[in-house]
Design a protein around this motif. Structure first.
Motif, PDB file in Angstrom:
ATOM      1  N   ILE A  18       1.008  -1.163  -0.017  1.00 30.52           N
ATOM      2  CA  ILE A  18       0.102  -0.086   0.124  1.00 30.52           C
ATOM      3  C   ILE A  18       0.697   1.171  -0.135  1.00 30.52           C
ATOM      4  O   ILE A  18       0.833   2.197  -0.653  1.00 30.52           O
ATOM      5  N   SER A  19       1.957   1.301   0.719  1.00 30.08           N
ATOM      6  CA  SER A  19       2.780   2.237   0.645  1.00 30.08           C
ATOM      7  C   SER A  19       3.486   2.666  -0.631  1.00 30.08           C
ATOM      8  O   SER A  19       3.706   3.653  -1.167  1.00 30.08           O
ATOM      9  N   PHE A  20       3.913   1.418  -1.291  1.00 31.89           N
ATOM     10  CA  PHE A  20       4.513   1.660  -2.445  1.00 31.89           C
ATOM     11  C   PHE A  20       3.462   2.149  -3.508  1.00 31.89           C
ATOM     12  O   PHE A  20       3.905   3.185  -4.370  1.00 31.89           O
ATOM     13  N   ALA A  21       2.201   1.795  -3.413  1.00 32.00           N
ATOM     14  CA  ALA A  21       1.077   2.219  -4.121  1.00 32.00           C
ATOM     15  C   ALA A  21       0.980   3.833  -3.945  1.00 32.00           C
ATOM     16  O   ALA A  21       0.765   4.770  -4.938  1.00 32.00           O
ATOM     17  N   ARG A  22       1.027   4.251  -2.751  1.00 34.47           N
ATOM     18  CA  ARG A  22       0.877   5.609  -2.320  1.00 34.47           C
ATOM     19  C   ARG A  22       2.134   6.523  -2.974  1.00 34.47           C
ATOM     20  O   ARG A  22       1.885   7.625  -3.403  1.00 34.47           O
ATOM     21  N   LEU A  23       3.379   5.719  -2.979  1.00 28.86           N
ATOM     22  CA  LEU A  23       4.485   6.572  -3.554  1.00 28.86           C
ATOM     23  C   LEU A  23       4.243   6.869  -5.060  1.00 28.86           C
ATOM     24  O   LEU A  23       4.618   8.022  -5.684  1.00 28.86           O
ATOM     25  N   ALA A  24       3.621   5.831  -5.701  1.00 29.96           N
ATOM     26  CA  ALA A  24       3.411   5.775  -7.202  1.00 29.96           C
ATOM     27  C   ALA A  24       2.282   6.864  -7.600  1.00 29.96           C
ATOM     28  O   ALA A  24       2.170   7.495  -8.375  1.00 29.96           O
ATOM     29  N   GLY A  25       1.442   7.094  -6.457  1.00 28.72           N
ATOM     30  CA  GLY A  25       0.449   8.072  -6.637  1.00 28.72           C
ATOM     31  C   GLY A  25       1.065   9.249  -6.637  1.00 28.72           C
ATOM     32  O   GLY A  25       0.102  10.303  -7.062  1.00 28.72           O
ATOM     33  N   ILE A  48      -7.286   8.893  -2.173  1.00 30.67           N
ATOM     34  CA  ILE A  48      -7.069   7.762  -2.124  1.00 30.67           C
ATOM     35  C   ILE A  48      -5.823   7.817  -1.253  1.00 30.67           C
ATOM     36  O   ILE A  48      -5.457   6.937  -0.141  1.00 30.67           O
ATOM     37  N   GLY A  49      -4.602   8.569  -1.567  1.00 34.62           N
ATOM     38  CA  GLY A  49      -3.451   8.773  -1.041  1.00 34.62           C
ATOM     39  C   GLY A  49      -3.637   8.943   0.545  1.00 34.62           C
ATOM     40  O   GLY A  49      -3.038   8.524   1.296  1.00 34.62           O
ATOM     41  N   GLY A  50      -4.607   9.927   0.789  1.00 41.49           N
ATOM     42  CA  GLY A  50      -4.850  10.396   2.278  1.00 41.49           C
ATOM     43  C   GLY A  50      -5.395   9.403   2.938  1.00 41.49           C
ATOM     44  O   GLY A  50      -5.061   9.175   4.023  1.00 41.49           O
ATOM     45  N   THR A  51      -6.509   8.593   2.428  1.00 39.41           N
ATOM     46  CA  THR A  51      -7.112   7.617   3.028  1.00 39.41           C
ATOM     47  C   THR A  51      -6.067   6.313   3.544  1.00 39.41           C
ATOM     48  O   THR A  51      -6.374   5.626   4.331  1.00 39.41           O
ATOM     49  N   SER A  52      -5.364   5.998   2.503  1.00 38.83           N
ATOM     50  CA  SER A  52      -4.529   4.776   2.486  1.00 38.83           C
ATOM     51  C   SER A  52      -3.453   4.938   3.551  1.00 38.83           C
ATOM     52  O   SER A  52      -2.791   4.258   4.066  1.00 38.83           O
ATOM     53  N   ASP A  53      -3.097   6.387   3.717  1.00 35.64           N
ATOM     54  CA  ASP A  53      -2.317   6.582   4.994  1.00 35.64           C
ATOM     55  C   ASP A  53      -2.673   5.990   6.471  1.00 35.64           C
ATOM     56  O   ASP A  53      -1.770   5.425   6.980  1.00 35.64           O
ATOM     57  N   TRP A  54      -3.726   5.993   6.703  1.00 35.64           N
ATOM     58  CA  TRP A  54      -4.479   5.361   7.649  1.00 35.64           C
ATOM     59  C   TRP A  54      -4.426   3.839   7.532  1.00 35.64           C
ATOM     60  O   TRP A  54      -4.199   3.045   8.721  1.00 35.64           O
ATOM     61  N   ILE A  55      -4.882   3.362   6.376  1.00 36.03           N
ATOM     62  CA  ILE A  55      -5.050   1.962   6.276  1.00 36.03           C
ATOM     63  C   ILE A  55      -3.853   1.119   6.373  1.00 36.03           C
ATOM     64  O   ILE A  55      -3.826   0.031   6.933  1.00 36.03           O
ATOM     65  N   LEU A  72       9.802   3.301   7.611  1.00 37.14           N
ATOM     66  CA  LEU A  72      10.387   4.247   6.670  1.00 37.14           C
ATOM     67  C   LEU A  72       9.519   4.783   5.548  1.00 37.14           C
ATOM     68  O   LEU A  72       9.518   5.901   5.218  1.00 37.14           O
ATOM     69  N   LEU A  73       8.898   3.745   5.103  1.00 30.40           N
ATOM     70  CA  LEU A  73       8.106   4.169   3.753  1.00 30.40           C
ATOM     71  C   LEU A  73       6.747   4.914   4.338  1.00 30.40           C
ATOM     72  O   LEU A  73       6.696   6.038   3.491  1.00 30.40           O
ATOM     73  N   ASP A  74       6.200   4.894   5.147  1.00 27.98           N
ATOM     74  CA  ASP A  74       4.880   5.342   5.553  1.00 27.98           C
ATOM     75  C   ASP A  74       5.178   6.768   5.757  1.00 27.98           C
ATOM     76  O   ASP A  74       4.450   7.816   5.035  1.00 27.98           O
ATOM     77  N   PRO A  75       6.177   7.424   6.403  1.00 26.36           N
ATOM     78  CA  PRO A  75       6.367   9.013   6.730  1.00 26.36           C
ATOM     79  C   PRO A  75       7.043   9.499   5.338  1.00 26.36           C
ATOM     80  O   PRO A  75       6.670  10.684   4.963  1.00 26.36           O
ATOM     81  N   LEU A  76       7.721   8.711   4.610  1.00 27.24           N
ATOM     82  CA  LEU A  76       8.201   9.292   3.333  1.00 27.24           C
ATOM     83  C   LEU A  76       7.109   9.404   2.396  1.00 27.24           C
ATOM     84  O   LEU A  76       7.254  10.509   1.653  1.00 27.24           O
ATOM     85  N   ALA A  77       6.323   8.408   2.411  1.00 34.32           N
ATOM     86  CA  ALA A  77       4.870   8.786   1.468  1.00 34.32           C
ATOM     87  C   ALA A  77       4.354  10.031   1.856  1.00 34.32           C
ATOM     88  O   ALA A  77       3.769  10.701   1.105  1.00 34.32           O
TER      89      ALA A  77
END
Length: 197
Positions: A18-25, A48-55, A72-77
């Protein structure tokens, strides 16, 4: 620390995907907003990017898939979403440059603090819940502000008021979380000096 919360070295976990998908977003949003000028789709990507931050965080704890990479990925995204959105919004005058400068100044302050920690052989401290709350509010405010920018009439009026209410609230909490982070850094440096004396 309970068993599900122990950090693992796994890479291919559901939260990490999910975090990788957020980065692609992030580049997708920039393309839709700045190049294709598809405001509706750009709003959808931000939502979607904002909602998936919680998910992703919820699933990491729920599935017992908390990992070092995920930490590391979550705060980076989060930061990439905020920075990319702010810069795009500033270019298109969705937000004034002063708002962008206030958020960027907070990020610059924390980068300096992180450099101080690294000089003492430490990485960043754990993310504070207040920082996560501020980030969530900002990520929620951005699509609402973009909706206000791209519409007129009643939708514009409601979205404008709601978006700026959330944006200023998020900015205030973002700085408050930054001050708490700086206090953590100061306390650590003080303890480090005492230990080495």
């Amino acid at each position: 620390m309970s068993i599900p919360e122990k950090l693992s070295g796994r890479v291919l976990t559901v939260p990490n995907l999910i975090s990788f998908a957020r980065l692609a977003g992030v580049p997708l949003f920039l393309y839709l907003f700045l190049v294709a000028e598809q405001v509706g789709w750009a709003v959808a990507v931000l939502v979607i990017g904002g909602t998936s931050d919680w998910i992703d965080g919820y699933l990491a704890r729920r599935l017992g898939q908390v990992s070092r990479l995920g930490e590391l990925l979550d705060p980076l995204a989060d930061r990439l979403y905020i920075l990319a959105t702010l810069l795009a919004f500033t270019v298109r005058e969705v937000v004034p440059w002063q708002f962008t400068a206030a958020l960027l100044a907070r990020e610059a302050t924390l980068l300096i603090a992180l450099g101080v920690l690294r000089r003492h052989g430490q990485g960043p401290p754990p993310v504070h819940y207040l920082g996560k709350t501020a980030t969530f509010i900002l990520l929620f405010a951005f699509p609402v502000l973009l909706l206000a920018w791209g519409t007129s009439g009643v939708t514009n009026a409601v979205a404008y008021a709601a978006g700026w209410g959330l944006a200023w609230w998020g900015l205030g909490l973002y700085w408050l979380a930054g001050l708490l982070y700086l206090k953590q850094v100061r306390d650590f440096v003080a303890l480090s000096r005492v230990a080495s004396a």
